[in-house]
Structures are given as structure tokens and as C-alpha cells.
Design a protein around this motif. Structure first.
Motif, PDB file in Angstrom:
ATOM      1  N   LEU A  29      -5.857 -16.671   2.556  1.00 23.08           N
ATOM      2  CA  LEU A  29      -5.587 -15.916   1.323  1.00 23.08           C
ATOM      3  C   LEU A  29      -6.201 -16.606   0.119  1.00 23.08           C
ATOM      4  N   SER A  30      -6.806 -15.819  -0.765  1.00 27.58           N
ATOM      5  CA  SER A  30      -7.345 -16.387  -2.003  1.00 27.58           C
ATOM      6  C   SER A  30      -6.189 -16.835  -2.901  1.00 27.58           C
ATOM      7  N   ASP A  31      -6.472 -17.718  -3.830  1.00 24.98           N
ATOM      8  CA  ASP A  31      -5.426 -18.211  -4.740  1.00 24.98           C
ATOM      9  C   ASP A  31      -4.825 -17.092  -5.577  1.00 24.98           C
ATOM     10  N   ASP A  32      -5.645 -16.076  -5.910  1.00 28.19           N
ATOM     11  CA  ASP A  32      -5.142 -14.980  -6.740  1.00 28.19           C
ATOM     12  C   ASP A  32      -4.766 -13.750  -5.901  1.00 28.19           C
ATOM     13  N   PHE A  33      -4.467 -13.956  -4.623  1.00 22.16           N
ATOM     14  CA  PHE A  33      -4.057 -12.888  -3.713  1.00 22.16           C
ATOM     15  C   PHE A  33      -2.907 -12.065  -4.302  1.00 22.16           C
ATOM     16  N   VAL A  34      -2.967 -10.742  -4.092  1.00 25.39           N
ATOM     17  CA  VAL A  34      -1.908  -9.828  -4.533  1.00 25.39           C
ATOM     18  C   VAL A  34      -1.557  -8.915  -3.366  1.00 25.39           C
ATOM     19  N   HIS A  35      -0.257  -8.771  -3.110  1.00 21.71           N
ATOM     20  CA  HIS A  35       0.231  -7.876  -2.054  1.00 21.71           C
ATOM     21  C   HIS A  35       0.918  -6.690  -2.725  1.00 21.71           C
ATOM     22  N   HIS A  36       0.535  -5.475  -2.301  1.00 26.03           N
ATOM     23  CA  HIS A  36       1.067  -4.243  -2.892  1.00 26.03           C
ATOM     24  C   HIS A  36       1.914  -3.492  -1.877  1.00 26.03           C
ATOM     25  N   ARG A  37       2.984  -2.910  -2.358  1.00 20.89           N
ATOM     26  CA  ARG A  37       3.786  -1.972  -1.577  1.00 20.89           C
ATOM     27  C   ARG A  37       3.842  -0.683  -2.387  1.00 20.89           C
ATOM     28  N   THR A  42       4.597  -5.416  -6.410  1.00 18.91           N
ATOM     29  CA  THR A  42       3.503  -6.317  -6.074  1.00 18.91           C
ATOM     30  C   THR A  42       4.056  -7.733  -5.982  1.00 18.91           C
ATOM     31  N   MET A  43       3.383  -8.560  -5.201  1.00 11.84           N
ATOM     32  CA  MET A  43       3.776  -9.961  -5.065  1.00 11.84           C
ATOM     33  C   MET A  43       2.534 -10.840  -5.154  1.00 11.84           C
ATOM     34  N   THR A  44       2.726 -12.028  -5.705  1.00 12.00           N
ATOM     35  CA  THR A  44       1.660 -13.025  -5.728  1.00 12.00           C
ATOM     36  C   THR A  44       1.565 -13.676  -4.344  1.00 12.00           C
ATOM     37  N   TRP A  97      -6.620  -4.376   3.748  1.00 10.23           N
ATOM     38  CA  TRP A  97      -6.944  -5.714   3.261  1.00 10.23           C
ATOM     39  C   TRP A  97      -8.279  -5.670   2.532  1.00 10.23           C
ATOM     40  N   ARG A  98      -8.357  -6.313   1.360  1.00  7.55           N
ATOM     41  CA  ARG A  98      -9.641  -6.439   0.656  1.00  7.55           C
ATOM     42  C   ARG A  98     -10.089  -7.886   0.757  1.00  7.55           C
ATOM     43  N   ALA A 105      -8.124 -11.151  -0.502  1.00  7.44           N
ATOM     44  CA  ALA A 105      -7.806 -11.182  -1.925  1.00  7.44           C
ATOM     45  C   ALA A 105      -6.697 -10.208  -2.300  1.00  7.44           C
ATOM     46  N   GLU A 106      -6.535  -9.165  -1.477  1.00  6.60           N
ATOM     47  CA  GLU A 106      -5.573  -8.122  -1.832  1.00  6.60           C
ATOM     48  C   GLU A 106      -5.137  -7.419  -0.555  1.00  6.60           C
ATOM     49  N   ALA A 107      -3.872  -6.970  -0.548  1.00  8.51           N
ATOM     50  CA  ALA A 107      -3.360  -6.251   0.616  1.00  8.51           C
ATOM     51  C   ALA A 107      -2.431  -5.137   0.158  1.00  8.51           C
ATOM     52  N   TRP A 108      -2.489  -4.027   0.875  1.00 16.44           N
ATOM     53  CA  TRP A 108      -1.583  -2.896   0.674  1.00 16.44           C
ATOM     54  C   TRP A 108      -0.897  -2.659   2.011  1.00 16.44           C
ATOM     55  N   GLU A 109       0.372  -2.271   1.966  1.00 15.78           N
ATOM     56  CA  GLU A 109       1.122  -2.074   3.208  1.00 15.78           C
ATOM     57  C   GLU A 109       2.002  -0.844   3.105  1.00 15.78           C
ATOM     58  N   ILE A 110       1.886   0.014   4.103  1.00 21.74           N
ATOM     59  CA  ILE A 110       2.719   1.210   4.199  1.00 21.74           C
ATOM     60  C   ILE A 110       3.481   1.112   5.517  1.00 21.74           C
TER      61      ILE A 110
END
Length: 129
Positions: A29-37, A42-44, A97-98, A105-110
């Protein structure tokens, strides 16, 4: 590039799924990773890793069956089915995942509970009273 991005996601998740290695996941994971629901949740990186660690107890022994892993440019999409041991609840999950510079760097989850699939097929219909 898309094959390499798929490999990054698969390697990141393999250790977590097989052994519960959250620290190994963190390396991808990148340091500025963001997880979206869905919604505005969102979470860091630190918040998401803490949530994953906290969930490892309740989901110990979770089985994961990966149905599809698709890649397009810097995005990787994974569709899976997950369930708990001893006939526990089952969920269908789509993760997006991006990848940026070789890291996630970024993730979305459904997540959809499989028990609610029939009701969700007709979500637009008015409630029956």
C-alpha cells in the motif's frame, strides 16, 4: 502493465488470505492509500490496516473463492465469494484497486450478503405492506 497490476493485487491479498499477514499487506500500500466504502466512508492506510487487524479475530477461518480478477490500465477489479466456517454467513464482494507506481493507492469495496441477494434484485420496487 495490466498483468503486473493484477500480480500486485494478487500478491498483496495472498498473504492476508492464507496467513492473516497484515504487515505483509501493508508493504503493498502507498503511504497515501485511501479505502472507500459506499457513501462517504473512507479510511486512511493506518485506519484500514487497523480495521483489517481487528476483523481477523471474528473472521478467522474465512474461506475466499475468487471468481474474476480483471485489469484495465491502473485499475484491478476482483469479484469473490467469502464465507465463514461452519455454515457461517456468506458474502459476495467486488473490490476495485487503483495501482500507482507499483503500489496500491486506492481501493473501493462493495459487499452484498448472499442471503439478501433476492431482495436486492428488486430494490426499486415499492415495499409491500
Amino acid at each position: 502493465m495490466t498483468t503486473e497490476n493484477k500480480s500486485i493485487v494478487q500478491r498483496a491479498l495472498a498473504g492476508l488470505i492464507e496467513t492473516g499477514d497484515v504487515d505483509g499487506l501493508a508493504l503493498f500500500l502507498s503511504d497515501d492509500f485511501v479505502h472507500h466504502r459506499p457513501g462517504t466512508t473512507t479510511m486512511t492506510k493506518a485506519e484500514w490496516l487497523a480495521a483489517v487487524r481487528a476483523a481477523l479475530g471474528p473472521i478467522a477461518g474465512m474461506q475466499v473463492e475468487i471468481h474474476q480478477v480483471l485489469a484495465d490500465g491502473d485499475h484491478v477489479v476482483m469479484h469473490s465469494r467469502r464465507w465463514l466456517p461452519d455454515a457461517g454467513p456468506e458474502i459476495a464482494v467486488v473490490d476495485i484497486w487503483r495501482i500507482d507506481d507499483g503500489l496500491i493507492a486506492e481501493a473501493w469495496e462493495i459487499i452484498e450478503p448472499v442471503a439478501q441477494v433476492a431482495a436486492n434484485l428488486v430494490w426499486w420496487e415499492p415495499a409491500q405492506h
